[in-house]
Design an enzyme around this catalytic site. Structure first.
Site, mmCIF file in Angstrom:
data_model
loop_
_atom_site.group_PDB
_atom_site.id
_atom_site.type_symbol
_atom_site.label_atom_id
_atom_site.label_comp_id
_atom_site.label_asym_id
_atom_site.label_seq_id
_atom_site.Cartn_x
_atom_site.Cartn_y
_atom_site.Cartn_z
ATOM 1 N N ASN A 91 -5.950 12.371 0.550
ATOM 2 C CA ASN A 91 -5.859 13.395 -0.544
ATOM 3 C C ASN A 91 -6.879 12.117 -1.698
ATOM 4 O O ASN A 91 -6.125 11.113 -1.724
ATOM 5 C CB ASN A 91 -4.959 14.335 -1.021
ATOM 6 N N HIS A 121 2.250 18.010 1.128
ATOM 7 C CA HIS A 121 2.365 16.760 2.538
ATOM 8 C C HIS A 121 1.937 16.705 3.505
ATOM 9 O O HIS A 121 1.788 16.270 4.954
ATOM 10 C CB HIS A 121 4.088 16.147 2.610
ATOM 11 N N HIS A 155 7.241 10.924 10.826
ATOM 12 C CA HIS A 155 8.415 8.997 10.969
ATOM 13 C C HIS A 155 8.083 9.245 12.121
ATOM 14 O O HIS A 155 10.591 10.283 11.990
ATOM 15 C CB HIS A 155 8.502 8.730 9.707
ATOM 16 N N ALA A 178 -0.571 6.892 4.885
ATOM 17 C CA ALA A 178 -1.605 7.146 4.419
ATOM 18 C C ALA A 178 -1.451 7.529 2.869
ATOM 19 O O ALA A 178 -0.117 7.282 1.990
ATOM 20 C CB ALA A 178 -0.945 8.449 5.450
ATOM 21 N N SER A 184 2.437 8.097 7.844
ATOM 22 C CA SER A 184 2.560 9.414 8.403
ATOM 23 C C SER A 184 1.074 9.961 8.799
ATOM 24 O O SER A 184 0.135 9.363 8.535
ATOM 25 C CB SER A 184 2.481 9.654 6.657
ATOM 26 N N MET A 243 2.920 5.328 -1.540
ATOM 27 C CA MET A 243 4.289 4.924 -1.845
ATOM 28 C C MET A 243 5.182 4.092 -0.724
ATOM 29 O O MET A 243 6.400 3.840 -0.181
ATOM 30 C CB MET A 243 5.233 6.322 -1.418
ATOM 31 N N SER A 244 4.503 2.852 0.030
ATOM 32 C CA SER A 244 5.061 2.361 1.009
ATOM 33 C C SER A 244 4.003 1.081 1.176
ATOM 34 O O SER A 244 3.560 0.561 -0.172
ATOM 35 C CB SER A 244 4.898 2.636 2.141
ATOM 36 N N HIS A 272 11.329 4.495 3.446
ATOM 37 C CA HIS A 272 10.737 4.076 1.844
ATOM 38 C C HIS A 272 11.661 3.796 0.882
ATOM 39 O O HIS A 272 12.821 4.687 1.400
ATOM 40 C CB HIS A 272 10.518 5.578 2.135
ATOM 41 N N TYR A 281 11.770 5.771 -2.308
ATOM 42 C CA TYR A 281 12.483 7.163 -2.646
ATOM 43 C C TYR A 281 13.872 7.720 -1.703
ATOM 44 O O TYR A 281 13.766 8.839 -2.093
ATOM 45 C CB TYR A 281 11.195 7.533 -2.916
ATOM 46 N N GLU A 282 13.499 7.277 -0.543
ATOM 47 C CA GLU A 282 14.546 8.125 0.701
ATOM 48 C C GLU A 282 16.149 7.225 0.317
ATOM 49 O O GLU A 282 17.282 8.096 0.922
ATOM 50 C CB GLU A 282 14.673 7.696 1.891
#
Length: 319
Positions: free
Chosen positions: A236, A248, A62, A114, A31, A212-213, A84, A86-87
């Site tokens: 963060n 985000h 992306h 990120a 990201s 998350m990746s 991802h 979660y997609e």
């Protein structure tokens, strides 16, 4: 995903037919980290939507394209955007590009992402070289029938991030005066950000950062016999450490700011010269960087890493 090998072959043949370069290295851009391709020359671009069987990125930051170009004198594939869990994609779909890259002849993969910082020595903008991972996604991309044409049923994960490539990356960063940290990345399913309670638990497990990746991709690349280097951009601090709510948009802002340094690092990173080694009459089925490999150095780094984790757990318990 049924007929994975045949689908990956179809994708690879399409890419070969529409590009002239045959890179041995691929870079995955997380990201807000797409600026690396600005330094590419002789660039050829294929949108994911045009490549047979390829998923399509749905997350802001992306782009969704495969680039083949030159970074300095090296030919490199760049995946501008990843997929991802979660997609809504299956794990096989999330990792599908790496099966294709393997059939294209790629030998080394550089993963970027990120993510949130758990280690309190980190700050937004910190670059972290991954030394290991923790899988908290609740599944594994290698579950299901195994196709031996890709890799073994039970792949080894002793060294998920190549020690040789890490040493080369550290050497490059030191020569360029680039500041970085090393640490363990924890893969979280998402899409919601983690709770403060989860972050406390993850810190006790030895995690330095959470995202998350990257973890599924790392497992599949190792399974496929490709060497992996991974760098996180801490955008963060994790929940319970930072005092504001997550955004985000803020993640993309910090990633863009740190991206320039990361691009300089990876743009000057030299993957080294490799040769196959034969021992005891058997060919090692992976490539080793002869001038960096040292078992004693590897053991020393592992001991230092374990000591650092014990100290972090002690500090968290005191707090």
């Amino acid at each position: 995903m049924e007929h994975l090998y045949e689908k990956a072959q179809e994708s690879a043949e399409y890419i070969k037919a529409h590009t002239t370069k045959r890179p041995k290295i691929a870079v995955v851009l997380g990201s807000g980290l797409g600026n690396l391709t600005a330094d590419f020359s002789e660039t050829e671009e294929l949108p994911y939507k045009d490549i047979p069987n390829f998923p399509v990125s749905t997350v802001a930051g992306h782009k969704g394209a495969l680039l083949a170009g030159k970074l300095g004198e090296k030919e490199v594939y760049a995946l501008e955007g990843r997929f991802h869990f979660y997609e809504g994609y299956s794990m096989k779909e999330v990792c599908y590009p790496f099966y294709v890259l393997k059939l294209l002849g790629v030998e080394q993969v550089v993963l970027t992402n990120a993510c949130g910082g758990i280690n309190r020595e980190f700050a937004p903008g910190t670059l972290m070289l991954l030394t290991g991972f923790i899988n908290m996604m609740g599944t594994n991309p290698l579950i299901g029938p195994n196709d031996e044409r890709f890799g073994p049923r039970f792949p080894d994960m002793t060294e998920p991030y190549s020690l040789e490539l890490r040493n080369l990356a550290k050497q490059t960063a030191d020569e360029l005066g680039i500041s970085y940290k090393e640490g363990v990345y924890l893969g979280f399913m998402g899409p919601c950000y983690e709770t403060a309670a989860e972050i406390r638990a993850f810190a006790g497990m030895g995690a330095d950062a959470v995202g998350m990746s990257t973890v599924p991709e790392t497992m599949v690349c190792n399974y496929l016999g490709m060497k992996v280097l991974a760098v996180s951009c801490i955008t963060n601090m994790a929940t319970g450490i930072q005092t504001v709510k997550h955004s985000h948009a803020r993640v993309l802002e910090i990633a863009n700011q740190a991206g320039e340094t990361l691009c300089r690092w990876l743009g000057n990173y030299d993957s080294g010269e490799y040769e196959y080694i034969e021992r005891d009459g058997f060919s090692i089925d992976r490539v080793e960087c002869v001038y960096n490999w040292d078992d004693s150095e590897y053991r020393r780094e592992e001991e230092e890493e374990e000591e650092r984790r014990r100290e972090e757990r002690r500090m968290w318990n005191e707090n």
